[in-house]
Design a protein around this motif. Sequence first.
Motif, PDB file in Angstrom:
ATOM      1  N   GLN A  31      38.643  43.225  46.120  1.00 46.93           N
ATOM      2  CA  GLN A  31      37.203  43.205  45.906  1.00 46.93           C
ATOM      3  C   GLN A  31      36.810  42.384  44.679  1.00 46.93           C
ATOM      4  O   GLN A  31      35.692  41.886  44.593  1.00 46.93           O
ATOM      5  CB  GLN A  31      36.655  44.631  45.758  1.00 46.93           C
ATOM      6  N   THR A  32      37.708  42.263  43.722  1.00 49.99           N
ATOM      7  CA  THR A  32      37.382  41.513  42.505  1.00 49.99           C
ATOM      8  C   THR A  32      38.059  40.148  42.471  1.00 49.99           C
ATOM      9  O   THR A  32      38.092  39.511  41.424  1.00 49.99           O
ATOM     10  CB  THR A  32      37.788  42.315  41.256  1.00 49.99           C
ATOM     11  N   ARG A  35      36.910  36.551  40.504  1.00 49.42           N
ATOM     12  CA  ARG A  35      36.055  36.767  39.328  1.00 49.42           C
ATOM     13  C   ARG A  35      36.868  36.516  38.067  1.00 49.42           C
ATOM     14  O   ARG A  35      38.045  36.821  37.995  1.00 49.42           O
ATOM     15  CB  ARG A  35      35.517  38.199  39.328  1.00 49.42           C
TER      16      ARG A  35
END
Length: 77
Positions: A31-32, A35
Amino acid sequence: MADLRTLLAAVLGLLLGVVCLAAPGAVVRVQTAGRRPTGRDGEYGTDAVPDRWRRLVQAVGVGLVVAGAYFGYVALG
């Protein structure tokens, strides 16, 4: 005959719930992905996921398993 959409919702809920329970760190990393990290003060090669995020993903996993079981019960029961 059970409703196909309800059965699919049950299967999807159970599968996602099991994934969230079995590998919460992997779910957070996915999900990250992409980033930029907030700090660069860790050691090289460390990929630590905070326990708070792991517990949150596991709680969501429990909810998904319960929802999947409910939909399966409704579809088949």
